[in-house]
Design an enzyme around this catalytic site. Structure first.
Site, PDB file in Angstrom:
ATOM      1  N   ASP A  16      96.704 110.117  37.259  1.00  0.00           N
ATOM      2  CA  ASP A  16      98.031 110.003  36.640  1.00  0.00           C
ATOM      3  C   ASP A  16      98.552 111.401  36.329  1.00  0.00           C
ATOM      4  OD1 ASP A  16      97.944 107.229  36.853  1.00  0.00           O
ATOM      5  OD2 ASP A  16      97.020 106.993  34.878  1.00  0.00           O
ATOM      6  N   LYS A  38      92.162 106.501  41.557  1.00  0.00           N
ATOM      7  CA  LYS A  38      93.261 105.537  41.500  1.00  0.00           C
ATOM      8  C   LYS A  38      94.590 106.278  41.597  1.00  0.00           C
ATOM      9  CE  LYS A  38      94.685 103.276  37.644  1.00  0.00           C
ATOM     10  NZ  LYS A  38      96.151 103.158  37.593  1.00  0.00           N
ATOM     11  N   LYS A  67     100.454  97.242  41.431  1.00  0.00           N
ATOM     12  CA  LYS A  67     100.744  96.029  40.641  1.00  0.00           C
ATOM     13  C   LYS A  67     101.931  95.276  41.231  1.00  0.00           C
ATOM     14  CE  LYS A  67      98.869  97.668  36.251  1.00  0.00           C
ATOM     15  NZ  LYS A  67      98.658  99.103  36.544  1.00  0.00           N
ATOM     16  N   LEU A  68     101.763  94.828  42.473  1.00  0.00           N
ATOM     17  CA  LEU A  68     102.871  94.152  43.159  1.00  0.00           C
ATOM     18  C   LEU A  68     103.191  92.813  42.498  1.00  0.00           C
ATOM     19  CD1 LEU A  68     101.843  94.723  46.897  1.00  0.00           C
ATOM     20  CD2 LEU A  68     103.338  96.128  45.470  1.00  0.00           C
ATOM     21  N   GLY A  72     106.647  85.380  47.216  1.00  0.00           N
ATOM     22  CA  GLY A  72     105.438  85.405  48.040  1.00  0.00           C
ATOM     23  C   GLY A  72     105.628  86.108  49.376  1.00  0.00           C
ATOM     24  N   ASN A  73     106.731  85.814  50.069  1.00  0.00           N
ATOM     25  CA  ASN A  73     106.933  86.390  51.400  1.00  0.00           C
ATOM     26  C   ASN A  73     107.019  87.911  51.355  1.00  0.00           C
ATOM     27  OD1 ASN A  73     107.677  86.143  54.321  1.00  0.00           O
ATOM     28  ND2 ASN A  73     109.539  87.122  53.551  1.00  0.00           N
ATOM     29  N   ARG A 211      93.456 109.331  31.029  1.00  0.00           N
ATOM     30  CA  ARG A 211      93.675 110.445  30.099  1.00  0.00           C
ATOM     31  C   ARG A 211      92.424 111.084  29.512  1.00  0.00           C
ATOM     32  NH1 ARG A 211      98.435 107.023  27.346  1.00  0.00           N
ATOM     33  NH2 ARG A 211      97.038 105.438  28.205  1.00  0.00           N
TER      34      ARG A 211
END
Ligand SMILES: O=C(O)c1cc(=O)[nH]c(=O)n1[C@@H]1O[C@H](COP(=O)(O)O)[C@@H](O)[C@H]1O
Length: 234
Positions: A16, A38, A67-68, A72-73, A211
């Site tokens: 981050d 990440k 974090k989608l 659905g499509n 952090r």
């Protein structure tokens, strides 16, 4: 618990940081002690997808934390595109339609899908504010069950919910826990925290730490201390 061959893979450092350059500098500072990174919103929107490809090419594992959540499509098509990056983990929110769409988009690819149950910065009051009628633990249990049914590979939750989640998902799915705070480090906006040793002892597979390492005066020493705790508790 799934077999993790290299204990170093149990620590995932959240990159981050503002720029790809900062990320490279941190990866180089942390050296061989850290194998898993990440990439979340901050970097993904600042060149982080190319960085993901590059880290994979250099032999690091990458968790793409997008974090989608969409119809659905759209999720299916987005995940299809992301399978080409070579990353190890991708997050989606643990809504049944979203998870089913993600599993469809992943198809036969090696990418593992993680479902985010209740964010670790939330407590029961925050869930009430967001319109939910369930306490954190009950929502996490429900979503873990829905993730298992949808064919998701792992759960993101606080380590404090590890036992509840393990009970629901069994041994073959992963538990990935952010909100990790070595003793003495500031919680910041995290509300459901455990130390690295507590999280490992209670059965978490991977710990996400941002952090406490990224903003440490000596990130390499901070990562080394977390890894020592992981090894001692494993
Ligand atoms: O999906 C995540 O990784 C995530 C889920 C969650 O419930 N809580 C959570 O903190 N995270 C992420 O984990 C990281 C935690 O960072 P620190 O709080 O700085 O250790 C951040 O990059 C968050 O976006």
């Amino acid at each position: 618990m799934q077999k993790i061959n290299d204990v170093r893979d149990r620590l995932i450092v959240a990159l981050d940081v503002p720029t790809v350059w900062d990320a490279y500098r941190l990866v180089s500072t942390l050296g061989d002690g850290v194998t898993f990174y990440k990439i979340g919103y901050r970097l993904a929107f600042a060149g982080g997808l190319d960085l993901a490809r590059q880290l994979v090419a250099e032999g690091k594992k990458v968790f793409l934390d997008l974090k989608l959540h969409d119809i659905g499509n759209t999720v299916t098509e987005g995940v299809e595109s992301l399978t080409k990056l070579g990353v190890t983990f991708l997050t989606v929110h643990a809504y049944p339609q979203t998870m089913r769409g993600a599993v469809e988009g992943r198809g036969d690819a090696a990418l593992k899908l993680l479902a985010v149950t209740a964010l670790t910065s939330y407590d029961d009051g925050d869930l009430r504010d967001a319109g939910y009628g369930l306490a954190v633990r009950d929502l996490v249990r429900l979503r873990a069950e829905q993730a298992r049914i949808a064919g998701i590979d792992g759960i993101v939750c606080s380590a404090a919910e590890t036992e509840i989640v393990r009970d629901v998902i069994g041994k073959d799915m992963l538990i990935v826990t952010p909100g990790i705070r070595p003793s003495g480090s500031a919680a910041g906006d995290q509300k459901r925290t455990l130390t690295p040793a507590e999280a490992i002892r209670i059965g978490a597979d991977h710990l996400v730490v941002g952090r406490p390492i990224v903003r440490a005066a000596d990130p390499r020493a901070a990562a080394g201390a977390v890894m020592d705790e992981i090894v001692a508790a494993s």
